[in-house]
Design an enzyme around this catalytic site. Sequence first.
Site, PDB file in Angstrom:
ATOM      1  N   THR A  27      -1.490  -7.639  -1.465  1.00  0.00           N
ATOM      2  CA  THR A  27      -0.565  -6.785  -1.629  1.00  0.00           C
ATOM      3  C   THR A  27       0.962  -7.898  -1.349  1.00  0.00           C
ATOM      4  O   THR A  27       0.310  -9.239  -1.159  1.00  0.00           O
ATOM      5  CB  THR A  27      -0.043  -6.013  -0.218  1.00  0.00           C
ATOM      6  OG1 THR A  27      -0.145  -6.647   1.037  1.00  0.00           O
ATOM      7  CG2 THR A  27      -1.106  -4.788   0.087  1.00  0.00           C
ATOM      8  N   ILE A  69       0.793  -1.015  -0.204  1.00  0.00           N
ATOM      9  CA  ILE A  69       0.072  -0.162   0.003  1.00  0.00           C
ATOM     10  C   ILE A  69       0.919   1.165  -0.055  1.00  0.00           C
ATOM     11  O   ILE A  69       0.550   2.116  -0.759  1.00  0.00           O
ATOM     12  CB  ILE A  69      -0.968   0.233   1.154  1.00  0.00           C
ATOM     13  CG1 ILE A  69      -1.977  -1.046   1.154  1.00  0.00           C
ATOM     14  CG2 ILE A  69      -1.679   1.231   1.511  1.00  0.00           C
ATOM     15  CD1 ILE A  69      -2.799  -1.515   2.323  1.00  0.00           C
ATOM     16  N   GLU A 106      -9.372  -6.162   3.059  1.00  0.00           N
ATOM     17  CA  GLU A 106      -8.669  -7.339   2.356  1.00  0.00           C
ATOM     18  C   GLU A 106      -8.084  -6.754   0.902  1.00  0.00           C
ATOM     19  O   GLU A 106      -8.996  -6.641  -0.040  1.00  0.00           O
ATOM     20  CB  GLU A 106      -9.617  -8.460   1.876  1.00  0.00           C
ATOM     21  CG  GLU A 106     -10.534  -8.908   3.055  1.00  0.00           C
ATOM     22  CD  GLU A 106      -9.592  -9.682   4.109  1.00  0.00           C
ATOM     23  OE1 GLU A 106      -8.270 -10.166   3.829  1.00  0.00           O
ATOM     24  OE2 GLU A 106      -9.952  -9.434   5.344  1.00  0.00           O
ATOM     25  N   GLN A 110     -10.520 -10.481  14.803  1.00  0.00           N
ATOM     26  CA  GLN A 110      -9.930 -11.421  13.834  1.00  0.00           C
ATOM     27  C   GLN A 110      -9.563 -12.678  14.701  1.00  0.00           C
ATOM     28  O   GLN A 110      -9.519 -13.532  14.240  1.00  0.00           O
ATOM     29  CB  GLN A 110      -8.705 -10.680  13.184  1.00  0.00           C
ATOM     30  CG  GLN A 110      -8.218 -11.761  12.084  1.00  0.00           C
ATOM     31  CD  GLN A 110      -6.852 -11.081  11.249  1.00  0.00           C
ATOM     32  OE1 GLN A 110      -6.026 -10.657  11.867  1.00  0.00           O
ATOM     33  NE2 GLN A 110      -7.015 -11.379   9.839  1.00  0.00           N
ATOM     34  N   SER A 139      -6.756  -0.490   9.856  1.00  0.00           N
ATOM     35  CA  SER A 139      -7.507  -1.961   9.392  1.00  0.00           C
ATOM     36  C   SER A 139      -8.738  -2.136   9.959  1.00  0.00           C
ATOM     37  O   SER A 139      -8.925  -1.989  11.150  1.00  0.00           O
ATOM     38  CB  SER A 139      -6.339  -2.938   9.862  1.00  0.00           C
ATOM     39  OG  SER A 139      -7.138  -4.337   9.762  1.00  0.00           O
ATOM     40  N   TYR A 183      -2.325  -6.430  17.506  1.00  0.00           N
ATOM     41  CA  TYR A 183      -2.730  -5.629  16.088  1.00  0.00           C
ATOM     42  C   TYR A 183      -4.210  -5.028  16.033  1.00  0.00           C
ATOM     43  O   TYR A 183      -4.290  -3.548  15.625  1.00  0.00           O
ATOM     44  CB  TYR A 183      -2.628  -6.430  14.975  1.00  0.00           C
ATOM     45  CG  TYR A 183      -2.582  -5.872  13.871  1.00  0.00           C
ATOM     46  CD1 TYR A 183      -1.766  -5.040  13.119  1.00  0.00           C
ATOM     47  CD2 TYR A 183      -3.877  -6.050  12.703  1.00  0.00           C
ATOM     48  CE1 TYR A 183      -1.890  -4.398  11.856  1.00  0.00           C
ATOM     49  CE2 TYR A 183      -3.513  -5.557  11.505  1.00  0.00           C
ATOM     50  CZ  TYR A 183      -2.735  -4.651  11.081  1.00  0.00           C
ATOM     51  OH  TYR A 183      -2.755  -4.129   9.838  1.00  0.00           O
ATOM     52  N   GLU A 192      14.360   2.431  11.381  1.00  0.00           N
ATOM     53  CA  GLU A 192      13.576   1.341  11.921  1.00  0.00           C
ATOM     54  C   GLU A 192      12.786   2.152  12.863  1.00  0.00           C
ATOM     55  O   GLU A 192      12.948   2.628  13.975  1.00  0.00           O
ATOM     56  CB  GLU A 192      14.535   0.667  12.669  1.00  0.00           C
ATOM     57  CG  GLU A 192      13.962  -0.487  13.725  1.00  0.00           C
ATOM     58  CD  GLU A 192      12.996  -1.349  13.036  1.00  0.00           C
ATOM     59  OE1 GLU A 192      11.738  -1.070  13.337  1.00  0.00           O
ATOM     60  OE2 GLU A 192      13.350  -2.261  12.088  1.00  0.00           O
TER      61      GLU A 192
END
Length: 260
Positions: free
Chosen positions: A190, A19, A187, A149, A142, A155, A64
Site C-alpha cells: 500500500t 486497503i 505484508e 513484531q 494484522s 498496535y 477524526e
Amino acid sequence: MDLQLKNKVVIVTGGAKGIGEGIVRLLAKEGAIPVIIGRKEEDNLKVADDLKAQGFEVFQVVAELTNPDDCEKAVDAVIARYGRIEGLINNAGVNDSIGLEKGNYDDFMRSLHRNVVHYYLMAKYALPELKKSKGNIVNIGSKVADTGQGNTSAYAAANGGRNALTREWAVELLPYGIRVNAVIVAECWTPLYEMYIKTLPNPEQKLKDIVKNIPLGKRMTTAAEIANMVVFLLSEVSSHTTGQLIHVDGGYTHLDRVIE
C-alpha cells in the site's frame, strides 16, 4: 458471481487510501454504495469524485475517528443521507511503533484510540441500523497479533483486540442475524507500506528480504486481494460464515519459513 450487494450502503473507515480504497472501489463495482470515512476531505474526495465520474454512487464523511464524537457524527451523517446502513468495514488504523521499553502511557492510549477503540464505537453507533437490515461487519486486522513484531506493543494489543471483538460480536449479534468476520493482513503493498519501507536503511534490500519469506508467489499481497475477501465476507454469498479470522497473506503467517 452476483454478491447481492446492489444498493447496499456500506461504511468503510479509512476508505480513501490503501486497503480501504481497494475495498471502496470493489464495493462500487459490485453495485453497493460505499461510504468513505476519513480524516482528510481532500483524500476522501479524490476517490469519491473518481468513482462518481465513472457513474458510481459514493458518499464521503470527514471524521477524526480518534474522537468519539466524530464516530457518532459520521454514522449519523450516513443515516441522514440514506436512512439505512447494511454493512460496516472497520479498516482505519496505523502501526505507530509504540513499544514497551520506549513507549509510555499516553502514547499507548492514543494508539488504542487510533487502532481499536473506534472499531467498537463505529459498531456501537451503526448497530441499530445493522439490526434493521441484518447487515454485516468485517474487521481488518494484522498478523502482528499472531506473530509479534517488536517495538509495537500498542498496535499488537489493538489487533489482538480486533480479533477478540470479532468473535465476541459474532456471538452477541447472532440473535439479529448479523455476521461478523475479520480479514487478517500480513505484508500488503500500500502507499503507507511503501512510505514505511523508504524510512529503513537500504530499503530495496529490506523489501527483498521480506518478499522472499512470503510463501505463495514470493510477492506482496495486493489491496485488491484483500478487498476481494472483505467484500465476499460482507456479502450474502458467505451467508453461513461468522466469527472467522481469515488470513489473506500468501501463507506468510502460518506456513513454515523453510519452504523454498
